[in-house]
Design a protein around this motif. Structure first.
Motif, mmCIF file in Angstrom:
data_model
loop_
_atom_site.group_PDB
_atom_site.id
_atom_site.type_symbol
_atom_site.label_atom_id
_atom_site.label_comp_id
_atom_site.label_asym_id
_atom_site.label_seq_id
_atom_site.Cartn_x
_atom_site.Cartn_y
_atom_site.Cartn_z
ATOM 1 N N HIS A 83 0.791 -1.068 0.230
ATOM 2 C CA HIS A 83 0.140 -0.560 -0.268
ATOM 3 C C HIS A 83 0.440 1.408 0.063
ATOM 4 O O HIS A 83 1.750 1.126 1.306
ATOM 5 N N ARG A 110 -4.412 6.430 11.489
ATOM 6 C CA ARG A 110 -5.879 7.103 11.017
ATOM 7 C C ARG A 110 -7.040 6.417 10.952
ATOM 8 O O ARG A 110 -8.910 6.857 11.209
ATOM 9 N N THR A 111 -6.377 5.273 10.068
ATOM 10 C CA THR A 111 -7.778 3.958 10.500
ATOM 11 C C THR A 111 -7.945 3.293 11.719
ATOM 12 O O THR A 111 -9.159 3.101 11.900
ATOM 13 N N GLY A 134 -8.419 -11.148 12.315
ATOM 14 C CA GLY A 134 -7.435 -10.129 10.642
ATOM 15 C C GLY A 134 -6.508 -9.850 12.215
ATOM 16 O O GLY A 134 -5.812 -9.528 13.096
ATOM 17 N N ALA A 135 -4.854 -9.942 11.251
ATOM 18 C CA ALA A 135 -3.840 -10.222 11.483
ATOM 19 C C ALA A 135 -3.340 -9.519 11.386
ATOM 20 O O ALA A 135 -1.559 -10.085 10.803
ATOM 21 N N HIS A 137 -0.899 -6.679 8.478
ATOM 22 C CA HIS A 137 -0.653 -4.761 8.803
ATOM 23 C C HIS A 137 -1.178 -3.944 9.593
ATOM 24 O O HIS A 137 -0.416 -3.366 10.150
ATOM 25 N N HIS A 161 -5.844 -16.983 8.289
ATOM 26 C CA HIS A 161 -4.971 -17.081 8.430
ATOM 27 C C HIS A 161 -3.651 -17.909 9.664
ATOM 28 O O HIS A 161 -3.588 -16.487 10.092
ATOM 29 N N MET A 164 -0.360 -15.585 11.382
ATOM 30 C CA MET A 164 -0.337 -15.071 11.510
ATOM 31 C C MET A 164 -0.598 -14.136 12.607
ATOM 32 O O MET A 164 -0.632 -13.176 13.200
ATOM 33 N N ILE A 197 -10.607 -6.384 10.737
ATOM 34 C CA ILE A 197 -9.844 -5.691 10.174
ATOM 35 C C ILE A 197 -8.862 -6.988 8.811
ATOM 36 O O ILE A 197 -7.774 -6.989 8.857
ATOM 37 N N GLY A 220 -12.379 -2.972 7.485
ATOM 38 C CA GLY A 220 -11.716 -3.844 6.351
ATOM 39 C C GLY A 220 -12.547 -3.762 5.067
ATOM 40 O O GLY A 220 -11.813 -3.709 3.982
ATOM 41 N N ASP A 222 -13.476 -1.822 2.147
ATOM 42 C CA ASP A 222 -13.289 -0.271 1.760
ATOM 43 C C ASP A 222 -13.411 -0.285 0.015
ATOM 44 O O ASP A 222 -12.698 0.533 -0.117
ATOM 45 N N GLY A 292 -16.282 1.646 9.229
ATOM 46 C CA GLY A 292 -15.510 2.144 8.997
ATOM 47 C C GLY A 292 -14.901 2.122 7.209
ATOM 48 O O GLY A 292 -14.116 1.127 7.167
ATOM 49 N N GLY A 294 -13.043 5.112 5.830
ATOM 50 C CA GLY A 294 -12.422 5.245 5.698
ATOM 51 C C GLY A 294 -12.502 6.414 4.333
ATOM 52 O O GLY A 294 -12.275 6.268 3.426
HETATM 53 P P1 NAD Z 1 -3.385 -7.079 5.220
HETATM 54 O O1 NAD Z 1 -3.133 -7.883 4.041
HETATM 55 O O2 NAD Z 1 -1.645 -6.973 5.765
HETATM 56 O O3 NAD Z 1 -4.292 -8.557 5.871
HETATM 57 C C1 NAD Z 1 -5.328 -8.750 5.872
HETATM 58 C C2 NAD Z 1 -5.692 -9.617 6.275
HETATM 59 O O4 NAD Z 1 -6.657 -10.634 5.879
HETATM 60 C C3 NAD Z 1 -4.796 -10.728 7.412
HETATM 61 O O5 NAD Z 1 -5.337 -11.470 8.687
HETATM 62 C C4 NAD Z 1 -5.798 -12.024 6.446
HETATM 63 O O6 NAD Z 1 -5.252 -13.399 6.757
HETATM 64 C C5 NAD Z 1 -7.048 -11.593 6.058
HETATM 65 N N1 NAD Z 1 -7.851 -12.327 4.599
HETATM 66 C C6 NAD Z 1 -7.482 -12.476 3.925
HETATM 67 N N2 NAD Z 1 -8.156 -13.659 3.274
HETATM 68 C C7 NAD Z 1 -8.866 -13.425 3.696
HETATM 69 C C8 NAD Z 1 -10.342 -14.476 3.399
HETATM 70 N N3 NAD Z 1 -10.879 -14.732 2.100
HETATM 71 N N4 NAD Z 1 -10.699 -14.291 4.875
HETATM 72 C C9 NAD Z 1 -10.500 -13.398 5.748
HETATM 73 N N5 NAD Z 1 -9.439 -12.987 6.261
HETATM 74 C C10 NAD Z 1 -8.348 -13.478 5.229
HETATM 75 O O7 NAD Z 1 -3.756 -6.488 4.821
HETATM 76 P P2 NAD Z 1 -4.142 -5.194 5.782
HETATM 77 O O8 NAD Z 1 -3.202 -4.004 5.522
HETATM 78 O O9 NAD Z 1 -3.523 -5.365 7.419
HETATM 79 O O10 NAD Z 1 -5.666 -4.131 5.573
HETATM 80 C C11 NAD Z 1 -7.103 -5.250 6.005
HETATM 81 C C12 NAD Z 1 -8.261 -4.654 5.138
HETATM 82 O O11 NAD Z 1 -8.072 -3.519 5.709
HETATM 83 C C13 NAD Z 1 -7.953 -4.376 3.801
HETATM 84 O O12 NAD Z 1 -9.346 -5.284 3.490
HETATM 85 C C14 NAD Z 1 -7.584 -3.010 3.712
HETATM 86 O O13 NAD Z 1 -7.579 -2.661 2.379
HETATM 87 C C15 NAD Z 1 -8.320 -2.063 5.003
HETATM 88 N N6 NAD Z 1 -8.529 -0.870 4.664
HETATM 89 C C16 NAD Z 1 -9.412 -0.156 5.408
HETATM 90 C C17 NAD Z 1 -9.013 1.145 5.752
HETATM 91 C C18 NAD Z 1 -10.813 1.840 6.482
HETATM 92 O O14 NAD Z 1 -9.544 3.454 6.633
HETATM 93 N N7 NAD Z 1 -11.671 1.103 6.307
HETATM 94 C C19 NAD Z 1 -7.746 1.706 5.836
HETATM 95 C C20 NAD Z 1 -6.694 0.708 5.909
HETATM 96 C C21 NAD Z 1 -6.875 -0.811 5.291
#
Ligand code: NAD
Length: 321
Positions: A83, A110-111, A134-135, A137, A161, A164, A197, A220, A222, A292, A294
Protein backbone atom coordinates in the motif's frame (compact mmCIF):
# COMPACT_ATOMS: atom_id res chain seq x y z
CA UNK A 1 5.76 24.37 0.27
CA UNK A 2 6.60 21.97 3.08
CA UNK A 3 7.57 18.33 2.65
CA UNK A 4 7.25 15.86 5.52
CA UNK A 5 8.73 12.56 4.30
CA UNK A 6 7.45 9.17 5.39
CA UNK A 7 10.64 8.62 7.43
CA UNK A 8 9.77 11.57 9.73
CA UNK A 9 6.16 10.64 10.49
CA UNK A 10 6.77 8.06 13.24
CA UNK A 11 8.66 10.59 15.37
CA UNK A 12 6.03 13.29 14.87
CA UNK A 13 2.60 11.71 14.99
CA UNK A 14 1.06 9.94 17.98
CA UNK A 15 -2.04 7.73 18.13
CA UNK A 16 -3.53 10.32 20.51
CA UNK A 17 -3.06 13.17 18.02
CA UNK A 18 -4.54 11.00 15.26
CA UNK A 19 -7.53 10.19 17.49
CA UNK A 20 -8.23 13.88 18.19
CA UNK A 21 -7.88 14.81 14.50
CA UNK A 22 -10.20 12.03 13.33
CA UNK A 23 -12.81 12.62 16.04
CA UNK A 24 -12.93 16.34 15.14
CA UNK A 25 -13.20 15.47 11.45
CA UNK A 26 -16.14 13.11 11.95
CA UNK A 27 -17.84 15.81 14.01
CA UNK A 28 -17.29 18.42 11.28
CA UNK A 29 -18.63 16.00 8.63
CA UNK A 30 -21.85 15.52 10.62
CA UNK A 31 -22.19 19.33 10.95
CA UNK A 32 -21.93 19.39 7.13
CA UNK A 33 -19.02 21.79 7.31
CA UNK A 34 -16.57 19.21 5.97
CA UNK A 35 -17.20 17.01 2.99
CA UNK A 36 -15.46 14.36 0.91
CA UNK A 37 -15.37 14.43 -2.87
CA UNK A 38 -16.17 11.27 -4.85
CA UNK A 39 -13.46 8.63 -4.57
CA UNK A 40 -11.49 7.59 -7.66
CA UNK A 41 -10.05 4.07 -7.69
CA UNK A 42 -8.87 2.41 -10.90
CA UNK A 43 -7.01 -0.71 -11.99
CA UNK A 44 -4.35 0.98 -14.12
CA UNK A 45 -3.46 -2.06 -16.23
CA UNK A 46 0.17 -2.00 -15.11
CA UNK A 47 1.94 -3.89 -12.30
CA UNK A 48 -1.50 -5.21 -11.23
CA UNK A 49 -1.82 -1.88 -9.42
CA UNK A 50 -4.94 -0.26 -8.06
CA UNK A 51 -4.49 3.50 -8.05
CA UNK A 52 -6.78 6.26 -6.85
CA UNK A 53 -7.33 9.30 -4.75
CA UNK A 54 -9.53 10.48 -1.94
CA UNK A 55 -10.07 14.18 -1.41
CA UNK A 56 -12.13 16.68 0.51
CA UNK A 57 -12.41 20.05 2.19
CA UNK A 58 -13.08 21.10 5.77
CA UNK A 59 -14.53 24.62 5.75
CA UNK A 60 -13.89 25.07 9.48
CA UNK A 61 -10.22 24.11 9.61
CA UNK A 62 -9.65 25.13 5.95
CA UNK A 63 -7.91 21.81 5.32
CA UNK A 64 -8.09 21.07 1.59
CA UNK A 65 -6.30 18.30 -0.24
CA UNK A 66 -6.10 14.74 -1.42
CA UNK A 67 -4.51 11.41 -0.67
CA UNK A 68 -3.15 9.69 -3.71
CA UNK A 69 -1.95 6.14 -3.90
CA UNK A 70 -3.13 2.59 -3.96
CA UNK A 71 -2.05 -1.02 -3.92
CA UNK A 72 0.96 -2.45 -5.79
CA UNK A 73 0.97 -6.22 -5.07
CA UNK A 74 4.53 -6.72 -6.34
CA UNK A 75 6.06 -4.18 -3.95
CA UNK A 76 6.86 -6.63 -1.15
CA UNK A 77 9.42 -8.37 -3.41
CA UNK A 78 11.09 -4.99 -3.89
CA UNK A 79 11.26 -4.38 -0.14
CA UNK A 80 8.45 -1.83 -0.30
CA UNK A 81 5.02 -1.67 1.32
CA UNK A 82 2.26 -2.86 -1.05
CA UNK A 83 0.00 0.00 0.00
CA UNK A 84 1.53 3.34 -1.03
CA UNK A 85 0.06 6.74 -0.31
CA UNK A 86 1.04 10.39 -0.32
CA UNK A 87 -1.05 13.29 0.97
CA UNK A 88 -1.11 16.69 -0.74
CA UNK A 89 -2.47 19.74 1.08
CA UNK A 90 -3.46 22.99 -0.63
CA UNK A 91 -3.93 26.54 0.61
CA UNK A 92 -7.72 26.98 0.68
CA UNK A 93 -7.40 30.69 -0.15
CA UNK A 94 -5.08 30.40 -3.16
CA UNK A 95 -5.06 26.75 -4.31
CA UNK A 96 -1.25 26.64 -4.00
CA UNK A 97 0.15 23.32 -2.84
CA UNK A 98 1.16 23.89 0.78
CA UNK A 99 2.49 20.49 1.80
CA UNK A 100 3.36 16.98 0.64
CA UNK A 101 3.23 14.39 3.40
CA UNK A 102 4.10 10.67 3.43
CA UNK A 103 0.82 8.82 3.89
CA UNK A 104 1.64 5.19 4.71
CA UNK A 105 1.94 5.29 8.51
CA UNK A 106 -0.70 8.03 8.66
CA UNK A 107 -3.19 5.72 6.91
CA UNK A 108 -2.72 3.08 9.60
CA UNK A 109 -2.97 5.65 12.40
CA UNK A 110 -6.08 7.35 11.04
CA UNK A 111 -7.80 3.99 10.39
CA UNK A 112 -7.05 2.82 13.93
CA UNK A 113 -8.22 6.17 15.26
CA UNK A 114 -11.57 5.73 13.50
CA UNK A 115 -12.40 2.44 15.22
CA UNK A 116 -11.12 3.85 18.52
CA UNK A 117 -13.48 6.82 18.13
CA UNK A 118 -16.34 4.34 17.57
CA UNK A 119 -15.36 2.41 20.69
CA UNK A 120 -15.20 5.60 22.76
CA UNK A 121 -18.69 6.66 21.70
CA UNK A 122 -20.51 3.32 21.25
CA UNK A 123 -18.99 0.47 23.29
CA UNK A 124 -20.34 -0.42 26.72
CA UNK A 125 -18.34 1.29 29.48
CA UNK A 126 -17.82 -2.08 31.19
CA UNK A 127 -16.23 -3.69 28.10
CA UNK A 128 -13.39 -5.99 29.21
CA UNK A 129 -12.67 -8.38 26.33
CA UNK A 130 -11.40 -7.13 22.97
CA UNK A 131 -11.89 -9.51 20.04
CA UNK A 132 -9.67 -9.12 16.98
CA UNK A 133 -10.50 -10.62 13.58
CA UNK A 134 -7.55 -10.08 11.25
CA UNK A 135 -3.82 -10.17 11.89
CA UNK A 136 -2.43 -8.21 8.96
CA UNK A 137 -0.48 -4.96 8.82
CA UNK A 138 -3.32 -2.80 10.15
CA UNK A 139 -4.29 -5.07 13.03
CA UNK A 140 -1.65 -3.96 15.52
CA UNK A 141 -2.46 -0.29 15.03
CA UNK A 142 -6.11 -1.15 15.64
CA UNK A 143 -5.34 -2.97 18.88
CA UNK A 144 -2.99 -0.25 20.15
CA UNK A 145 -5.63 2.46 19.62
CA UNK A 146 -8.56 0.39 20.93
CA UNK A 147 -7.04 -0.49 24.31
CA UNK A 148 -6.84 3.20 25.23
CA UNK A 149 -10.65 3.50 25.13
CA UNK A 150 -11.78 0.93 27.70
CA UNK A 151 -10.28 -0.99 30.59
CA UNK A 152 -9.71 -4.16 28.57
CA UNK A 153 -8.46 -7.15 30.58
CA UNK A 154 -7.86 -9.54 27.71
CA UNK A 155 -7.53 -9.80 23.92
CA UNK A 156 -8.89 -12.76 21.97
CA UNK A 157 -8.29 -13.27 18.27
CA UNK A 158 -9.09 -15.25 15.17
CA UNK A 159 -7.51 -15.04 11.73
CA UNK A 160 -8.14 -16.73 8.39
CA UNK A 161 -4.41 -17.47 8.28
CA UNK A 162 -3.76 -18.73 11.83
CA UNK A 163 0.01 -18.59 11.40
CA UNK A 164 -0.28 -14.79 11.45
CA UNK A 165 -1.83 -14.68 14.93
CA UNK A 166 1.58 -14.33 16.61
CA UNK A 167 1.43 -10.69 15.47
CA UNK A 168 -1.62 -10.13 17.69
CA UNK A 169 -0.08 -12.10 20.57
CA UNK A 170 3.11 -10.00 20.41
CA UNK A 171 1.14 -6.75 20.28
CA UNK A 172 -1.05 -7.76 23.23
CA UNK A 173 2.07 -8.72 25.21
CA UNK A 174 3.61 -5.30 24.53
CA UNK A 175 0.39 -3.74 25.83
CA UNK A 176 0.54 -5.94 28.95
CA UNK A 177 -2.58 -7.92 28.08
CA UNK A 178 -3.11 -11.68 27.87
CA UNK A 179 -3.93 -13.00 24.40
CA UNK A 180 -5.82 -16.12 23.42
CA UNK A 181 -6.46 -17.63 19.99
CA UNK A 182 -10.13 -18.65 19.84
CA UNK A 183 -12.78 -19.92 17.44
CA UNK A 184 -15.14 -17.43 15.82
CA UNK A 185 -17.95 -18.82 17.99
CA UNK A 186 -15.97 -18.10 21.16
CA UNK A 187 -14.87 -14.70 19.90
CA UNK A 188 -18.47 -13.69 19.18
CA UNK A 189 -19.65 -15.01 22.54
CA UNK A 190 -16.93 -13.56 24.77
CA UNK A 191 -15.82 -10.29 23.18
CA UNK A 192 -17.44 -7.05 24.33
CA UNK A 193 -15.80 -5.17 21.46
CA UNK A 194 -14.89 -6.78 18.12
CA UNK A 195 -12.62 -5.19 15.54
CA UNK A 196 -12.64 -6.80 12.11
CA UNK A 197 -9.78 -5.73 9.82
CA UNK A 198 -9.40 -8.20 6.96
CA UNK A 199 -9.37 -8.18 3.17
CA UNK A 200 -12.18 -10.73 3.01
CA UNK A 201 -14.75 -10.91 0.21
CA UNK A 202 -17.11 -13.20 2.16
CA UNK A 203 -18.59 -12.92 5.65
CA UNK A 204 -16.36 -14.20 8.44
CA UNK A 205 -18.30 -13.11 11.53
CA UNK A 206 -21.85 -14.48 11.38
CA UNK A 207 -24.99 -13.05 12.93
CA UNK A 208 -25.34 -16.11 15.18
CA UNK A 209 -21.82 -15.59 16.59
CA UNK A 210 -22.58 -12.18 18.10
CA UNK A 211 -24.16 -11.73 21.53
CA UNK A 212 -26.23 -8.74 22.74
CA UNK A 213 -24.32 -5.71 23.96
CA UNK A 214 -21.35 -6.12 21.60
CA UNK A 215 -19.79 -3.23 19.73
CA UNK A 216 -18.32 -4.22 16.36
CA UNK A 217 -15.98 -2.05 14.32
CA UNK A 218 -15.88 -3.32 10.72
CA UNK A 219 -12.74 -1.72 9.33
CA UNK A 220 -11.64 -3.92 6.43
CA UNK A 221 -14.38 -3.36 3.88
CA UNK A 222 -13.37 -0.37 1.77
CA UNK A 223 -14.14 -1.62 -1.75
CA UNK A 224 -17.16 -2.87 -3.66
CA UNK A 225 -17.48 -6.61 -3.11
CA UNK A 226 -15.50 -6.90 0.14
CA UNK A 227 -17.44 -8.21 3.16
CA UNK A 228 -16.47 -9.14 6.72
CA UNK A 229 -19.75 -9.83 8.56
CA UNK A 230 -23.03 -11.47 7.66
CA UNK A 231 -25.47 -8.92 6.23
CA UNK A 232 -28.27 -9.92 8.64
CA UNK A 233 -26.05 -8.74 11.52
CA UNK A 234 -26.48 -5.18 10.24
CA UNK A 235 -30.25 -5.60 10.52
CA UNK A 236 -29.93 -6.71 14.15
CA UNK A 237 -27.40 -4.00 15.01
CA UNK A 238 -27.68 -0.24 15.17
CA UNK A 239 -25.40 0.82 12.33
CA UNK A 240 -23.06 3.82 12.43
CA UNK A 241 -20.49 4.90 9.88
CA UNK A 242 -17.96 7.56 8.98
CA UNK A 243 -19.80 8.55 5.78
CA UNK A 244 -23.13 7.17 4.59
CA UNK A 245 -22.37 7.51 0.86
CA UNK A 246 -19.28 5.30 1.25
CA UNK A 247 -20.96 2.93 3.71
CA UNK A 248 -23.68 1.93 1.23
CA UNK A 249 -21.40 1.78 -1.83
CA UNK A 250 -17.99 0.45 -0.72
CA UNK A 251 -18.48 -0.24 2.99
CA UNK A 252 -19.84 -3.14 4.98
CA UNK A 253 -23.42 -1.85 4.63
CA UNK A 254 -23.34 -2.26 0.82
CA UNK A 255 -24.52 -5.88 1.17
CA UNK A 256 -27.30 -5.30 3.71
CA UNK A 257 -28.64 -2.36 1.69
CA UNK A 258 -28.46 -4.30 -1.60
CA UNK A 259 -30.33 -7.19 0.03
CA UNK A 260 -33.03 -4.83 1.31
CA UNK A 261 -32.26 -5.72 4.95
CA UNK A 262 -31.60 -2.10 5.93
CA UNK A 263 -32.13 1.27 4.26
CA UNK A 264 -29.71 4.16 3.97
CA UNK A 265 -31.88 5.98 6.51
CA UNK A 266 -31.10 3.29 9.10
CA UNK A 267 -27.41 4.31 9.15
CA UNK A 268 -26.14 7.14 11.36
CA UNK A 269 -22.93 9.11 10.96
CA UNK A 270 -20.73 8.65 14.03
CA UNK A 271 -20.22 12.42 13.97
CA UNK A 272 -23.82 12.84 15.07
CA UNK A 273 -23.03 10.88 18.24
CA UNK A 274 -19.86 12.91 18.80
CA UNK A 275 -21.87 16.14 18.37
CA UNK A 276 -24.60 14.91 20.71
CA UNK A 277 -27.35 15.05 18.09
CA UNK A 278 -27.75 11.24 18.24
CA UNK A 279 -27.76 9.44 21.62
CA UNK A 280 -25.53 6.57 20.41
CA UNK A 281 -25.93 3.28 22.31
CA UNK A 282 -29.40 3.12 23.87
CA UNK A 283 -29.08 0.03 26.10
CA UNK A 284 -26.57 -2.48 27.46
CA UNK A 285 -28.10 -5.15 25.20
CA UNK A 286 -27.93 -3.21 21.96
CA UNK A 287 -25.47 -4.35 19.31
CA UNK A 288 -23.72 -1.35 17.78
CA UNK A 289 -21.79 -1.68 14.51
CA UNK A 290 -19.43 0.92 13.09
CA UNK A 291 -18.81 0.66 9.35
CA UNK A 292 -15.42 2.34 9.00
CA UNK A 293 -14.91 2.86 5.29
CA UNK A 294 -12.04 5.35 5.48
CA UNK A 295 -12.62 8.86 4.18
CA UNK A 296 -10.21 11.32 2.60
CA UNK A 297 -10.89 13.93 5.28
CA UNK A 298 -9.34 11.60 7.87
CA UNK A 299 -6.12 11.57 5.84
CA UNK A 300 -6.13 15.32 5.41
CA UNK A 301 -6.75 15.92 9.12
CA UNK A 302 -3.82 13.78 10.27
CA UNK A 303 -1.57 15.22 7.55
CA UNK A 304 -2.42 18.78 8.63
CA UNK A 305 -1.52 17.82 12.20
CA UNK A 306 1.79 16.34 11.10
CA UNK A 307 2.65 19.50 9.17
CA UNK A 308 1.91 21.56 12.29
CA UNK A 309 4.12 19.30 14.43
CA UNK A 310 6.90 19.24 11.80
CA UNK A 311 6.93 23.05 11.70
CA UNK A 312 7.05 23.23 15.50
CA UNK A 313 10.01 20.83 15.59
CA UNK A 314 11.71 22.35 12.54
CA UNK A 315 11.89 19.06 10.62
CA UNK A 316 9.75 19.96 7.58
CA UNK A 317 11.68 20.54 4.34
CA UNK A 318 10.73 23.95 2.94
CA UNK A 319 10.80 24.00 -0.87
CA UNK A 320 10.18 26.99 -3.11
CA UNK A 321 7.43 25.70 -5.39
P1 NAD B 1 -2.96 -7.34 5.11
O1 NAD B 1 -2.84 -7.81 3.69
O2 NAD B 1 -1.73 -7.03 5.86
O3 NAD B 1 -3.81 -8.41 5.96
C1 NAD B 1 -4.98 -8.98 5.41
C2 NAD B 1 -5.77 -9.67 6.51
O4 NAD B 1 -6.94 -10.26 5.93
C3 NAD B 1 -5.01 -10.81 7.17
O5 NAD B 1 -5.44 -10.92 8.52
C4 NAD B 1 -5.47 -12.01 6.37
O6 NAD B 1 -5.32 -13.23 7.08
C5 NAD B 1 -6.93 -11.66 6.18
N1 NAD B 1 -7.55 -12.36 5.07
C6 NAD B 1 -7.04 -12.55 3.82
N2 NAD B 1 -7.90 -13.25 3.08
C7 NAD B 1 -8.99 -13.51 3.87
C8 NAD B 1 -10.21 -14.19 3.66
N3 NAD B 1 -10.51 -14.76 2.49
N4 NAD B 1 -11.09 -14.27 4.69
C9 NAD B 1 -10.81 -13.67 5.89
N5 NAD B 1 -9.66 -13.02 6.13
C10 NAD B 1 -8.76 -12.93 5.13
O7 NAD B 1 -3.94 -6.08 5.04
P2 NAD B 1 -4.06 -4.84 6.04
O8 NAD B 1 -3.12 -3.78 5.58
O9 NAD B 1 -4.01 -5.31 7.45
O10 NAD B 1 -5.53 -4.32 5.68
C11 NAD B 1 -6.65 -5.11 6.02
C12 NAD B 1 -7.87 -4.57 5.31
O11 NAD B 1 -8.14 -3.25 5.76
C13 NAD B 1 -7.73 -4.46 3.79
O12 NAD B 1 -8.93 -4.91 3.20
C14 NAD B 1 -7.55 -2.98 3.54
O13 NAD B 1 -8.01 -2.58 2.27
C15 NAD B 1 -8.44 -2.43 4.65
N6 NAD B 1 -8.16 -1.05 5.04
C16 NAD B 1 -9.24 -0.28 5.39
C17 NAD B 1 -9.04 1.03 5.77
C18 NAD B 1 -10.22 1.86 6.19
O14 NAD B 1 -10.08 3.07 6.35
N7 NAD B 1 -11.37 1.29 6.42
C19 NAD B 1 -7.75 1.58 5.79
C20 NAD B 1 -6.67 0.76 5.47
C21 NAD B 1 -6.88 -0.56 5.10
Amino acid sequence: MLIVPESKIADLMTPEAAFDAVEATFAAMARKSAYNFPVIREAIGHADALYGFKSGFDRESLVLGLKSGGYWPGNAEKGLTNHQSTIFLFDADTGKCSAIVGGNLLTALRTAAASAVSIKHLARQDSEVLGMIGAGHQSVFQMQAAVKQRNFKKVIGWNYHPEMLSRLADCAAELGLPFEEVSLETLGRDADVIISITSSFAPTLLDAHVTPGTHIACMGTDTKGKQEVEATLLKRATVFTDEIAQSISIGEAQHAVAAGLIAQSDITEIGAVINGTHPGRSSADEITLFDGTGVGLQDLAVAAKVVELAQQKGVALDVDF
